[in-house]
Design a protein around this motif. Structure first.
Motif, PDB file in Angstrom:
ATOM      1  N   MET A   1       0.843  -1.193   0.000  1.00  0.00           N
ATOM      2  CA  MET A   1       0.000   0.000   0.000  1.00  0.00           C
ATOM      3  C   MET A   1       0.877   1.241   0.000  1.00  0.00           C
ATOM      4  O   MET A   1       1.891   1.310   0.671  1.00  0.00           O
ATOM      5  CB  MET A   1      -0.911   0.005   1.225  1.00  0.00           C
ATOM      6  N   LEU A   2       0.475   2.279  -0.773  1.00  0.00           N
ATOM      7  CA  LEU A   2       1.227   3.515  -0.838  1.00  0.00           C
ATOM      8  C   LEU A   2       0.811   4.435   0.305  1.00  0.00           C
ATOM      9  O   LEU A   2      -0.364   4.555   0.623  1.00  0.00           O
ATOM     10  CB  LEU A   2       0.972   4.215  -2.175  1.00  0.00           C
ATOM     11  N   HIS A   3       1.783   5.063   0.920  1.00  0.00           N
ATOM     12  CA  HIS A   3       1.514   5.995   2.004  1.00  0.00           C
ATOM     13  C   HIS A   3       1.793   7.409   1.525  1.00  0.00           C
ATOM     14  O   HIS A   3       2.681   7.644   0.703  1.00  0.00           O
ATOM     15  CB  HIS A   3       2.399   5.671   3.211  1.00  0.00           C
ATOM     16  N   VAL A   4       1.041   8.362   2.039  1.00  0.00           N
ATOM     17  CA  VAL A   4       1.225   9.743   1.632  1.00  0.00           C
ATOM     18  C   VAL A   4       1.381  10.618   2.867  1.00  0.00           C
ATOM     19  O   VAL A   4       0.938  10.282   3.956  1.00  0.00           O
ATOM     20  CB  VAL A   4       0.042  10.259   0.778  1.00  0.00           C
ATOM     21  N   ASP A  27      10.048   6.388  -0.282  1.00  0.00           N
ATOM     22  CA  ASP A  27      10.202   5.092   0.349  1.00  0.00           C
ATOM     23  C   ASP A  27       8.921   4.274   0.348  1.00  0.00           C
ATOM     24  O   ASP A  27       8.914   3.109   0.720  1.00  0.00           O
ATOM     25  CB  ASP A  27      10.727   5.245   1.780  1.00  0.00           C
ATOM     26  N   ALA A  28       7.801   4.915  -0.072  1.00  0.00           N
ATOM     27  CA  ALA A  28       6.539   4.195  -0.123  1.00  0.00           C
ATOM     28  C   ALA A  28       6.300   3.547  -1.481  1.00  0.00           C
ATOM     29  O   ALA A  28       5.398   2.741  -1.626  1.00  0.00           O
ATOM     30  CB  ALA A  28       5.382   5.141   0.196  1.00  0.00           C
ATOM     31  N   VAL A  29       7.110   3.899  -2.458  1.00  0.00           N
ATOM     32  CA  VAL A  29       6.882   3.414  -3.819  1.00  0.00           C
ATOM     33  C   VAL A  29       7.813   2.247  -4.110  1.00  0.00           C
ATOM     34  O   VAL A  29       9.028   2.405  -4.132  1.00  0.00           O
ATOM     35  CB  VAL A  29       7.110   4.544  -4.853  1.00  0.00           C
ATOM     36  N   ARG A  30       7.243   1.103  -4.330  1.00  0.00           N
ATOM     37  CA  ARG A  30       8.035  -0.093  -4.640  1.00  0.00           C
ATOM     38  C   ARG A  30       7.901  -0.420  -6.133  1.00  0.00           C
ATOM     39  O   ARG A  30       7.483  -1.494  -6.518  1.00  0.00           O
ATOM     40  CB  ARG A  30       7.551  -1.279  -3.794  1.00  0.00           C
ATOM     41  N   SER A  75      -5.912  -0.488 -12.064  1.00  0.00           N
ATOM     42  CA  SER A  75      -5.549  -0.378 -10.658  1.00  0.00           C
ATOM     43  C   SER A  75      -4.804   0.932 -10.439  1.00  0.00           C
ATOM     44  O   SER A  75      -4.303   1.557 -11.387  1.00  0.00           O
ATOM     45  CB  SER A  75      -4.651  -1.544 -10.229  1.00  0.00           C
ATOM     46  N   PHE A  76      -4.720   1.341  -9.176  1.00  0.00           N
ATOM     47  CA  PHE A  76      -3.970   2.545  -8.844  1.00  0.00           C
ATOM     48  C   PHE A  76      -2.495   2.368  -9.188  1.00  0.00           C
ATOM     49  O   PHE A  76      -1.852   3.277  -9.712  1.00  0.00           O
ATOM     50  CB  PHE A  76      -4.131   2.881  -7.360  1.00  0.00           C
ATOM     51  N   GLU A  77      -1.959   1.196  -8.923  1.00  0.00           N
ATOM     52  CA  GLU A  77      -0.545   0.950  -9.214  1.00  0.00           C
ATOM     53  C   GLU A  77      -0.268   1.041 -10.709  1.00  0.00           C
ATOM     54  O   GLU A  77       0.765   1.569 -11.120  1.00  0.00           O
ATOM     55  CB  GLU A  77      -0.122  -0.420  -8.685  1.00  0.00           C
ATOM     56  N   ALA A  78      -1.212   0.548 -11.538  1.00  0.00           N
ATOM     57  CA  ALA A  78      -1.042   0.642 -12.989  1.00  0.00           C
ATOM     58  C   ALA A  78      -1.033   2.102 -13.431  1.00  0.00           C
ATOM     59  O   ALA A  78      -0.237   2.500 -14.288  1.00  0.00           O
ATOM     60  CB  ALA A  78      -2.151  -0.122 -13.702  1.00  0.00           C
TER      61      ALA A  78
END
Length: 373
Positions: A1-4, A27-30, A75-78
């Motif tokens: 999950m992405l954190h903001v 650091d939240a983006v893998r 998806s959000f990641e896409a």
């Protein structure tokens, strides 16, 4: 999950806007596509349905400039991956084109046909206004000239409008058309399109304008699009041969012109290509940067997408030039695209390297020089 986390450098959207703007931390983006990015903004407004990502890759040459894409990503990641790859491409495109701008891109997760409402666009305009000075935008897939005009009345950092340089798509097509001729000249010694088979994937604004130019110059067109109505129109207008979307890559053609979404050239699809030249307007045509080597090994000449399709960027960037927009000057810069490509083709051939490697190297040389200045 992405954190903001909440950003420190944005002004609050005006009025009673329900928009929230957050900063996605590195650091939240893998995602491998994140590498090298300076900032990612996330805008959300549950009331209007807005979820927008603004990715800023590199601003060594100037503030970020890139289009806004409206697309229903799965998806959000896409969507985030798309924004990251597109913004990085804009950095290289701006550097190669010689503009005074860095690379950025925006993606709105929505169906442009059913979910692109005035309320959603108003919320996005609030986000753009908050990013004034950091990000300038214009049309892209799913965002029309009318949409850009709508946004411009609410945010100052919108270009490519009716009151400015207009729709950038015809200028992009103009550059791609002459880029195709440059590729033919390099490969065959002549840039004549008479009788040359061109397979065009995608009949949107740029793809259609490109087909008009190719048809007028005598090319034999094979086309496809996800919109069957558009295909039928192309058959009538250009005498084009129609193929299903999954068959266009293996079309019998001299040139394959991808003009839709990216990622169409991969280790799985490249072996099916029959064309000896790949030259089109789509961004991020390669699924992976290293897939260009497969094209080279197959003796397929690849015109790097962010070089050949830079016409629209050059045109909208000219709106922000000192003294204002000068169309003649902008078109003169677009006319340099064929020479830029020819130089890249020659350098890649001398060094026995893929054209996209050579292009990225040139772009990074210019960016590093600007950062060191």
């Amino acid at each position: 999950m992405l954190h903001v986390r909440e950003p420190r450098t944005l002004r609050k959207p005006a009025g009673k806007s329900k928009l929230t703007i957050s900063d996605i931390t590195a650091d939240a983006v893998r995602l491998s596509a994140y590498e090298g990015h300076e900032r990612i903004w996330l805008g959300r407004d549950n009331e209007s349905g807005l979820t927008a990502i603004v990715a800023i890759h590199n601003t060594a040459l100037g503030p970020a400039l890139g289009g806004t894409r409206v697309w229903p990503h799965e998806s959000f990641e896409a969507a985030l991956t798309d924004a990251l790859r597109l913004s990085r491409g804009m950095t290289y495109k701006s550097a190669i084109a010689g503009t005074a701008f860095g690379g950025g891109k925006a993606v709105i997760i929505a169906d442009p046909k059913t979910e692109k409402t005035p309320s959603l666009l108003s919320s996005y305009a609030d986000m753009l206004a908050a990013l004034e000075g950091q990000f300038f935008t214009a049309e892209d897939v799913g965002l029309s000239l009318a949409d850009a005009d709508f946004l411009r009345t609410r945010a100052p950092n919108v270009v490519g409008t009716g009151s400015g340089s207009g729709n950038p798509s015809p200028v992009t097509a103009h550059g791609v058309f002459f880029g195709i001729k440059a590729a033919l000249k390099h490969r065959r010694g002549t840039d004549s399109l008479k009788g040359i088979g061109v397979a065009v994937q995608g009949l949107g604004s740029v793809g259609w304008a490109l087909c008009e130019k190719l048809h007028e110059d005598g090319a034999a067109l094979t086309v496809t699009d996800i919109d069957t109505t558009r295909i039928e129109e192309a058959k009538r207008a250009f005498g084009a041969t129609a193929l299903a979307p999954d068959a266009i890559l293996s079309a019998e053609a001299d040139v394959f012109a991808p003009c839709a979404l990216g990622g169409v050239l991969s280790r799985e699809t490249i072996p099916s290509l029959k064309a000896e030249i790949v030259a089109g307007s789509a961004n991020n045509q390669l699924a992976r940067h290293e897939d260009a080597r497969l094209l080279m090994e197959a003796s397929i000449l690849y015109a790097p997408d962010y070089v050949i399709n830079a016409g629209g960027l050059i045109n909208v960037a000219a709106e922000l030039a000192p003294g204002g927009y000068d169309r003649a000057a902008a078109m003169a810069r677009v006319a340099q695209i064929p020479k830029t490509l020819s130089d890249i083709f020659a350098r890649a051939e001398r060094q026995r390297r893929p054209t996209n490697e050579v292009t990225a190297e040139i772009a990074m040389e210019r960016i590093k020089a600007a950062a060191a200045a």
